[in-house]
Design a protein around this motif. Sequence first.
Motif, PDB file in Angstrom:
ATOM      1  N   GLY A   1       0.761  -1.242   0.000  1.00  0.00           N
ATOM      2  CA  GLY A   1       0.000   0.000   0.000  1.00  0.00           C
ATOM      3  C   GLY A   1       0.788   1.286   0.000  1.00  0.00           C
ATOM      4  N   TRP A   2       2.093   1.238   0.282  1.00  0.00           N
ATOM      5  CA  TRP A   2       2.889   2.470   0.199  1.00  0.00           C
ATOM      6  C   TRP A   2       3.590   2.480  -1.151  1.00  0.00           C
ATOM      7  CZ3 TRP A   2       8.256   3.834   2.540  1.00  0.00           C
ATOM      8  CH2 TRP A   2       8.454   5.218   2.453  1.00  0.00           C
ATOM      9  N   GLY A   3       3.046   3.262  -2.089  1.00  0.00           N
ATOM     10  CA  GLY A   3       3.500   3.226  -3.462  1.00  0.00           C
ATOM     11  C   GLY A   3       2.680   2.226  -4.264  1.00  0.00           C
ATOM     12  N   ASN A   4       3.033   2.080  -5.537  1.00  0.00           N
ATOM     13  CA  ASN A   4       2.244   1.206  -6.410  1.00  0.00           C
ATOM     14  C   ASN A   4       3.067   0.839  -7.636  1.00  0.00           C
ATOM     15  OD1 ASN A   4       0.019  -0.251  -7.161  1.00  0.00           O
ATOM     16  ND2 ASN A   4      -1.129   1.489  -7.953  1.00  0.00           N
ATOM     17  N   TYR A   5       2.691  -0.250  -8.271  1.00  0.00           N
ATOM     18  CA  TYR A   5       3.265  -0.639  -9.557  1.00  0.00           C
ATOM     19  C   TYR A   5       2.188  -0.509 -10.614  1.00  0.00           C
ATOM     20  CZ  TYR A   5       7.217  -2.579  -6.961  1.00  0.00           C
ATOM     21  OH  TYR A   5       8.304  -2.734  -6.138  1.00  0.00           O
ATOM     22  N   GLU A   6       2.515   0.208 -11.699  1.00  0.00           N
ATOM     23  CA  GLU A   6       1.547   0.471 -12.762  1.00  0.00           C
ATOM     24  C   GLU A   6       2.204   0.328 -14.122  1.00  0.00           C
ATOM     25  OE1 GLU A   6      -1.576   0.968 -12.634  1.00  0.00           O
ATOM     26  OE2 GLU A   6      -1.992   1.439 -10.523  1.00  0.00           O
ATOM     27  N   LEU A   7       1.350   0.309 -15.167  1.00  0.00           N
ATOM     28  CA  LEU A   7       1.857   0.332 -16.533  1.00  0.00           C
ATOM     29  C   LEU A   7       2.646   1.614 -16.755  1.00  0.00           C
ATOM     30  CD1 LEU A   7      -1.306  -0.910 -18.454  1.00  0.00           C
ATOM     31  CD2 LEU A   7       0.819  -2.174 -18.153  1.00  0.00           C
ATOM     32  N   GLU A   8       3.705   1.520 -17.532  1.00  0.00           N
ATOM     33  CA  GLU A   8       4.517   2.698 -17.817  1.00  0.00           C
ATOM     34  C   GLU A   8       4.878   2.734 -19.291  1.00  0.00           C
ATOM     35  OE1 GLU A   8       8.102   2.506 -15.545  1.00  0.00           O
ATOM     36  OE2 GLU A   8       8.731   0.587 -16.398  1.00  0.00           O
ATOM     37  N   GLY A   9       5.473   3.832 -19.710  1.00  0.00           N
ATOM     38  CA  GLY A   9       5.838   3.995 -21.110  1.00  0.00           C
ATOM     39  C   GLY A   9       4.607   4.044 -21.993  1.00  0.00           C
ATOM     40  N   VAL A  10       4.540   3.156 -22.962  1.00  0.00           N
ATOM     41  CA  VAL A  10       3.375   3.087 -23.853  1.00  0.00           C
ATOM     42  C   VAL A  10       2.447   1.957 -23.445  1.00  0.00           C
ATOM     43  CG1 VAL A  10       4.511   4.175 -25.822  1.00  0.00           C
ATOM     44  CG2 VAL A  10       4.686   1.701 -25.509  1.00  0.00           C
ATOM     45  N   GLY A  11       2.591   1.476 -22.212  1.00  0.00           N
ATOM     46  CA  GLY A  11       1.646   0.502 -21.691  1.00  0.00           C
ATOM     47  C   GLY A  11       1.975  -0.948 -21.966  1.00  0.00           C
ATOM     48  N   THR A  12       3.251  -1.247 -22.283  1.00  0.00           N
ATOM     49  CA  THR A  12       3.634  -2.642 -22.531  1.00  0.00           C
ATOM     50  C   THR A  12       4.640  -3.154 -21.501  1.00  0.00           C
ATOM     51  OG1 THR A  12       5.305  -1.867 -24.111  1.00  0.00           O
ATOM     52  CG2 THR A  12       3.161  -2.537 -25.002  1.00  0.00           C
ATOM     53  N   SER A  13       4.862  -2.384 -20.448  1.00  0.00           N
ATOM     54  CA  SER A  13       5.732  -2.814 -19.354  1.00  0.00           C
ATOM     55  C   SER A  13       5.245  -2.153 -18.073  1.00  0.00           C
ATOM     56  CB  SER A  13       7.194  -2.447 -19.625  1.00  0.00           C
ATOM     57  OG  SER A  13       7.346  -1.044 -19.718  1.00  0.00           O
ATOM     58  N   CYS A  14       5.734  -2.649 -16.940  1.00  0.00           N
ATOM     59  CA  CYS A  14       5.284  -2.128 -15.649  1.00  0.00           C
ATOM     60  C   CYS A  14       6.467  -1.737 -14.776  1.00  0.00           C
ATOM     61  CB  CYS A  14       4.443  -3.184 -14.918  1.00  0.00           C
ATOM     62  SG  CYS A  14       2.836  -3.469 -15.681  1.00  0.00           S
ATOM     63  N   GLY A  15       6.218  -0.768 -13.901  1.00  0.00           N
ATOM     64  CA  GLY A  15       7.242  -0.293 -12.984  1.00  0.00           C
ATOM     65  C   GLY A  15       6.598   0.532 -11.892  1.00  0.00           C
ATOM     66  N   PRO A  16       7.385   1.184 -11.044  1.00  0.00           N
ATOM     67  CA  PRO A  16       6.824   2.042  -9.995  1.00  0.00           C
ATOM     68  C   PRO A  16       5.928   3.126 -10.573  1.00  0.00           C
ATOM     69  CG  PRO A  16       9.161   1.656  -9.624  1.00  0.00           C
ATOM     70  CD  PRO A  16       8.856   1.103 -10.980  1.00  0.00           C
ATOM     71  N   ASP A  17       4.882   3.468  -9.847  1.00  0.00           N
ATOM     72  CA  ASP A  17       3.936   4.496 -10.293  1.00  0.00           C
ATOM     73  C   ASP A  17       4.501   5.871  -9.965  1.00  0.00           C
ATOM     74  OD1 ASP A  17       1.827   6.047 -11.010  1.00  0.00           O
ATOM     75  OD2 ASP A  17       0.408   5.247  -9.541  1.00  0.00           O
ATOM     76  N   TRP A  18       5.129   6.497 -10.971  1.00  0.00           N
ATOM     77  CA  TRP A  18       5.740   7.802 -10.763  1.00  0.00           C
ATOM     78  C   TRP A  18       4.732   8.936 -10.888  1.00  0.00           C
ATOM     79  CZ3 TRP A  18      10.473   6.956  -9.027  1.00  0.00           C
ATOM     80  CH2 TRP A  18      11.180   5.849  -9.472  1.00  0.00           C
ATOM     81  N   GLN A  19       3.551   8.670 -11.440  1.00  0.00           N
ATOM     82  CA  GLN A  19       2.649   9.739 -11.847  1.00  0.00           C
ATOM     83  C   GLN A  19       1.577  10.081 -10.818  1.00  0.00           C
ATOM     84  OE1 GLN A  19       1.041   9.058 -15.730  1.00  0.00           O
ATOM     85  NE2 GLN A  19       0.708  11.218 -16.112  1.00  0.00           N
ATOM     86  N   SER A  20       1.219   9.141  -9.965  1.00  0.00           N
ATOM     87  CA  SER A  20       0.140   9.382  -9.009  1.00  0.00           C
ATOM     88  C   SER A  20       0.491  10.512  -8.047  1.00  0.00           C
ATOM     89  CB  SER A  20      -0.150   8.102  -8.217  1.00  0.00           C
ATOM     90  OG  SER A  20      -1.070   8.362  -7.181  1.00  0.00           O
ATOM     91  N   ARG A  21      -0.513  11.368  -7.768  1.00  0.00           N
ATOM     92  CA  ARG A  21      -0.308  12.486  -6.839  1.00  0.00           C
ATOM     93  C   ARG A  21      -0.791  12.152  -5.437  1.00  0.00           C
ATOM     94  NH1 ARG A  21       3.512  14.672  -8.562  1.00  0.00           N
ATOM     95  NH2 ARG A  21       3.098  16.577  -7.365  1.00  0.00           N
ATOM     96  N   ASP A  22      -1.172  10.916  -5.195  1.00  0.00           N
ATOM     97  CA  ASP A  22      -1.563  10.514  -3.859  1.00  0.00           C
ATOM     98  C   ASP A  22      -0.394  10.753  -2.903  1.00  0.00           C
ATOM     99  OD1 ASP A  22      -3.438   8.842  -2.032  1.00  0.00           O
ATOM    100  OD2 ASP A  22      -1.475   7.872  -1.841  1.00  0.00           O
TER     101      ASP A  22
END
Length: 339
Positions: free
Chosen positions: A167-188
């Motif tokens: 729950g502290w941080g998240n892993y999401e799709l990144e780039g053009v949506g064909t790979s995953c990594g840390p969620d750098w974009q969320s403003r939470d």
Amino acid sequence: MAVVQDVPEHPNASSLRSTGGEVLLPRAGLVTLSVIMAVFSATAVVLNTTVIAVTLRHRHLRQPLNFALVNLAVSDLGITLTGTMPSVVTNAAGYYISGRVGCVLEGFCVSLFGITALCTVALIAVERVFVVCKPLGTIVFQEKHAVAGVAVSWLWSLLWNTPPLFGWGNYELEGVGTSCGPDWQSRDPKNLSYVICYFVLCFAIPFVIMVASYTWLLCTLRRVAKLGGAAAKAEARVAWMVVMMVVAFLVSWMPYATLALMVVFKPDANFSPLVKVMPIYMAKSSTIYNPMIYIYMNKQFRTYAVPFLLCGNNPLPPEEEVSEGQTIVSPMNHKITPE
């Protein structure tokens, strides 16, 4: 870093689209990316497997200073198997095919192996200073020190890549949506606090340690350059190793870290698909640089690795084998001598 659909309406569509309908990357671009990463994947598997296998086969190479090199090969192989090779499939398919669970698993594994690799590069830098400059005087670098360093690199990476699973941080799709990594974009706030800590502790600190250690190493070697002969040769060899290490780190990881930092502080910034994709896959391409550096610039590894790669054939001329890891500088008179 990009908001994309988990699965497009038509898997065989000619492009990948964001949830807003924007074309992120044409089908031809995805196929090209898949082919490129397939080449990188095959090369990384061969080179890193070679480093591991050759070290295990030859007792002469199983010395403490090489533990970190093998650890680097293991982590690079992990990145390849859990991140680079899956990206070959997802880019060829045109969308991310593994679903939410697969995304989290990929993000965690690639981040775990990636940060372990970065920490190991910093560890190698510290070990070189420990052996060459002898900052602790007569204390000799031993197997227990090497094992402790490798363990710390894994534990540090595990410590900072596990929180998104809880729950502290998240892993999401990144780039053009064909790979995953840390969620750098969320403003939470929770996610934002995590990525800032992650960037500082897992990117910035290893880089500072590496640069500071090799700067110290170079300064020590420069003091003995006037001696000429073996001293000058050792300085040149280590200097080239330093240049290649720093360049490989900067080329492969700094664009990704820079883009991630930009996304953290400017989440609404509109980046082109190329800008979104290149840093991610440049970081993943680092898995071939490290084994190339140590196979072709370390005489010990080269002596055994080249015949292994060429099925027993060795086109290289015989050389006097003095390992960089066995070159030391006396703390009293600053003379370089092989152990």
